[in-house]
Design an enzyme around this catalytic site. Structure first.
Site, PDB file in Angstrom:
ATOM      1  N   LYS A 116       3.099  -9.823  12.151  1.00  0.00           N
ATOM      2  CA  LYS A 116       1.657  -9.997  11.930  1.00  0.00           C
ATOM      3  C   LYS A 116       1.245 -11.452  12.108  1.00  0.00           C
ATOM      4  O   LYS A 116       0.187 -11.737  12.663  1.00  0.00           O
ATOM      5  CB  LYS A 116       1.256  -9.456  10.555  1.00  0.00           C
ATOM      6  CG  LYS A 116       1.254  -7.934  10.576  1.00  0.00           C
ATOM      7  CD  LYS A 116       0.656  -7.305   9.347  1.00  0.00           C
ATOM      8  CE  LYS A 116       0.569  -5.789   9.532  1.00  0.00           C
ATOM      9  NZ  LYS A 116       0.794  -5.025   8.329  1.00  0.00           N
ATOM     10  N   LYS A 197       5.302   0.859  17.428  1.00  0.00           N
ATOM     11  CA  LYS A 197       5.234   2.114  16.671  1.00  0.00           C
ATOM     12  C   LYS A 197       3.791   2.634  16.687  1.00  0.00           C
ATOM     13  O   LYS A 197       2.842   1.856  16.861  1.00  0.00           O
ATOM     14  CB  LYS A 197       5.737   1.914  15.245  1.00  0.00           C
ATOM     15  CG  LYS A 197       4.800   1.161  14.351  1.00  0.00           C
ATOM     16  CD  LYS A 197       5.177   1.283  12.872  1.00  0.00           C
ATOM     17  CE  LYS A 197       4.112   0.559  12.061  1.00  0.00           C
ATOM     18  NZ  LYS A 197       4.235   0.606  10.643  1.00  0.00           N
ATOM     19  N   LYS A 200      -1.770   3.846  12.310  1.00  0.00           N
ATOM     20  CA  LYS A 200      -3.121   4.350  12.047  1.00  0.00           C
ATOM     21  C   LYS A 200      -4.182   3.276  12.237  1.00  0.00           C
ATOM     22  O   LYS A 200      -5.346   3.569  12.395  1.00  0.00           O
ATOM     23  CB  LYS A 200      -3.242   5.017  10.670  1.00  0.00           C
ATOM     24  CG  LYS A 200      -2.712   4.240   9.464  1.00  0.00           C
ATOM     25  CD  LYS A 200      -2.912   5.037   8.161  1.00  0.00           C
ATOM     26  CE  LYS A 200      -1.743   5.016   7.213  1.00  0.00           C
ATOM     27  NZ  LYS A 200      -1.136   3.758   6.846  1.00  0.00           N
TER      28      LYS A 200
HETATM   29  P1  TYM Z   1       2.337   3.110   5.853  1.00  0.00           P
HETATM   30  O1  TYM Z   1       1.024   3.431   5.246  1.00  0.00           O
HETATM   31  O2  TYM Z   1       2.380   2.215   7.033  1.00  0.00           O
HETATM   32  O3  TYM Z   1       3.086   4.453   6.267  1.00  0.00           O
HETATM   33  C1  TYM Z   1       3.332   5.523   5.388  1.00  0.00           C
HETATM   34  C2  TYM Z   1       4.669   6.153   5.728  1.00  0.00           C
HETATM   35  O4  TYM Z   1       4.671   6.580   7.095  1.00  0.00           O
HETATM   36  C3  TYM Z   1       5.802   6.007   7.777  1.00  0.00           C
HETATM   37  N1  TYM Z   1       5.390   5.695   9.163  1.00  0.00           N
HETATM   38  C4  TYM Z   1       6.002   6.148  10.257  1.00  0.00           C
HETATM   39  N2  TYM Z   1       7.077   6.930  10.422  1.00  0.00           N
HETATM   40  C5  TYM Z   1       7.455   7.205  11.691  1.00  0.00           C
HETATM   41  N3  TYM Z   1       6.793   6.739  12.786  1.00  0.00           N
HETATM   42  C6  TYM Z   1       5.709   5.944  12.659  1.00  0.00           C
HETATM   43  N4  TYM Z   1       5.073   5.510  13.751  1.00  0.00           N
HETATM   44  C7  TYM Z   1       5.268   5.612  11.354  1.00  0.00           C
HETATM   45  N5  TYM Z   1       4.252   4.861  10.875  1.00  0.00           N
HETATM   46  C8  TYM Z   1       4.345   4.916   9.528  1.00  0.00           C
HETATM   47  C9  TYM Z   1       6.132   4.744   6.995  1.00  0.00           C
HETATM   48  O5  TYM Z   1       7.482   4.360   7.191  1.00  0.00           O
HETATM   49  C10 TYM Z   1       5.844   5.177   5.570  1.00  0.00           C
HETATM   50  O6  TYM Z   1       6.961   5.856   5.028  1.00  0.00           O
HETATM   51  N6  TYM Z   1       4.513  -0.383   3.020  1.00  0.00           N
HETATM   52  C11 TYM Z   1       4.223   1.040   3.117  1.00  0.00           C
HETATM   53  C12 TYM Z   1       3.483   1.575   1.915  1.00  0.00           C
HETATM   54  C13 TYM Z   1       4.147   1.363   0.586  1.00  0.00           C
HETATM   55  C14 TYM Z   1       5.326   1.989   0.121  1.00  0.00           C
HETATM   56  C15 TYM Z   1       5.489   1.529  -1.226  1.00  0.00           C
HETATM   57  C16 TYM Z   1       6.254   2.859   0.701  1.00  0.00           C
HETATM   58  C17 TYM Z   1       3.644   0.582  -0.422  1.00  0.00           C
HETATM   59  N7  TYM Z   1       4.463   0.704  -1.506  1.00  0.00           N
HETATM   60  C18 TYM Z   1       6.549   1.968  -2.005  1.00  0.00           C
HETATM   61  C19 TYM Z   1       7.334   3.269  -0.101  1.00  0.00           C
HETATM   62  C20 TYM Z   1       7.474   2.823  -1.428  1.00  0.00           C
HETATM   63  C21 TYM Z   1       3.353   1.285   4.314  1.00  0.00           C
HETATM   64  O7  TYM Z   1       2.667   0.433   4.777  1.00  0.00           O
HETATM   65  O8  TYM Z   1       3.344   2.576   4.736  1.00  0.00           O
END
Ligand code: TYM
Length: 334
Positions: A116, A197, A200
């Site tokens: 980022k 990747k 959203k």
């Molecule tokens: P976030 O909102 O980016 O994504 C939510 C979940 O979706 C998975 N993911 C993907 N898996 C496969 N291919 C993709 N292109 C893809 N994009 C997203 C992510 O790996 C995630 O499991 N930092 C985290 C949110 C978070 C979190 C936590 C997760 C905050 N606190 C505690 C686990 C435990 C995030 O930004 O997810």
């Protein structure tokens, strides 16, 4: 540590837009399978969402919409706790304590932060601290298991390190959380640039398939997806676009890459893409329908979030009191 003998699962998504099929195949689809066996906590991490530029009214709307999307993806609120991170103040409080145990260098090494910052846009210190808040989300409930997509692996490693450090400085307190990464589609890639990747928050709408995209839109996005040189439908590092489409199809159909490769032997890219689109459309149909049926029911969604918050609050309070005592804070008077 938990009230029930069941092990605890905690994982989360940010309310930064409608979920993509990457979120679904890499993460949420698998969470839904855990709710019978585990005590599951799924916070909507609105505090993480304000680490990047955003519009407040949109965040509020997206947070409510995310709970509707969770339910549409099969997270039954009767069987798991859905709540808003900022409603349980323990997340921020524990993050502060854990931050005081996290060396700067560990945060500087986080690849998501480095990516980022490399884009050159202004960066706030919340974004830098993001992985510590994520560690707090997990440790606040003493989670055993954290199912995530591949992109979260490094953040999970940091959470494990900080738990170990706390335990060794202040005596055994936290369980060391185990990551659980999906076997297929753990990293779904952008349809327009398979070096990235699927995300959203991608501004290029053709790059992502959203859970509420209509069949027509899905068909168009997949027909325009970048493919690779050659004409064979085959997975491999020289064919990232085709491999991505195969892995999306695996995720929705439950079939292996090998099976799909033999089915599409001798079939051209155009027909292959048509078939991928059909499978994605059918896979998303029940999700889109359920989403449309609950998304406008504000009273129902708020009720779900209120109940989830009450459960989470109680659990969080227990561990936080223990942490405060161990680090030397004077006990609260009420
Ligand atoms: P976030 O909102 O980016 O994504 C939510 C979940 O979706 C998975 N993911 C993907 N898996 C496969 N291919 C993709 N292109 C893809 N994009 C997203 C992510 O790996 C995630 O499991 N930092 C985290 C949110 C978070 C979190 C936590 C997760 C905050 N606190 C505690 C686990 C435990 C995030 O930004 O997810």
């Amino acid at each position: 540590m938990s009230d029930s003998p069941r092990k605890t699962v905690l994982t989360a998504a940010q309310p930064t837009g409608i979920l993509t099929i990457g979120n679904y195949l890499g993460a949420i689809k698998h969470w839904a399978k855990l709710v019978d066996e585990y005590e599951c906590l799924f916070p909507l991490v609105d505090m993480h969402a304000i680490t990047v530029p955003y519009v407040p009214a949109e965040l509020r709307q997206r947070t409510r919409s995310l709970v509707a999307q969770y339910i549409a993806c099969g997270l039954d609120p009767e069987k798991c706790n859905l709540f808003i991170q900022s409603h349980v103040t323990g997340h921020a409080e524990l993050a502060w304590v854990l931050g005081c145990l996290t060396p700067l260098g560990e945060l500087q090494r986080m690849t998501q932060f480095k990516d980022k910052t490399a884009k050159g846009s202004p960066i706030n210190s919340g974004l830098f601290f993001y992985p510590v808040l994520m560690a707090a989300d997990i440790l606040l409930y003493n989670a055993d298991l954290v199912p995530v997509g591949e992109d979260q692996k490094q953040h999970l490693e940091l959470a494990r390190n900080v738990a170990e450090r706390f335990n060794s400085n202040y005596s055994e307190t936290f369980k060391i959380p185990e990551p659980k990464i999906a076997a297929t589609a753990a990293r779904v890639l952008s349809l327009q640039d398979p070096a990235k990747k699927m995300s959203k928050s991608d501004e290029n709408q053709g790059a992502t398939i959203l859970l509420n995209d209509s069949p027509d839109v899905i068909d168009k996005k997949i027909s325009r997806a970048v493919t690779d040189s050659g004409s064979e439908v085959k997975a491999g590092s020289d064919k990232p676009g085709v491999t991505n489409l195969l892995s999306i199809m695996c995720g929705f159909s439950g079939r292996s890459i090998e099976e799909l490769q033999s089915e599409f032997f001798g079939v051209g890219y155009g027909d292959f893409k048509k078939r991928v689109a059909e499978v994605v459309i059918e896979g998303l149909r029940p999700i889109r329908e359920k989403f449309e049926s609950v998304n406008d029911d504000k009273a129902y969604l708020d009720g779900v979030l209120k109940e989830g918050e009450e459960v989470a609050q109680k659990k969080a309070y227990k561990i936080l009191s223990k942490v405060h005592r161990k680090v030397g804070f004077v006990e609260r008077f009420r």
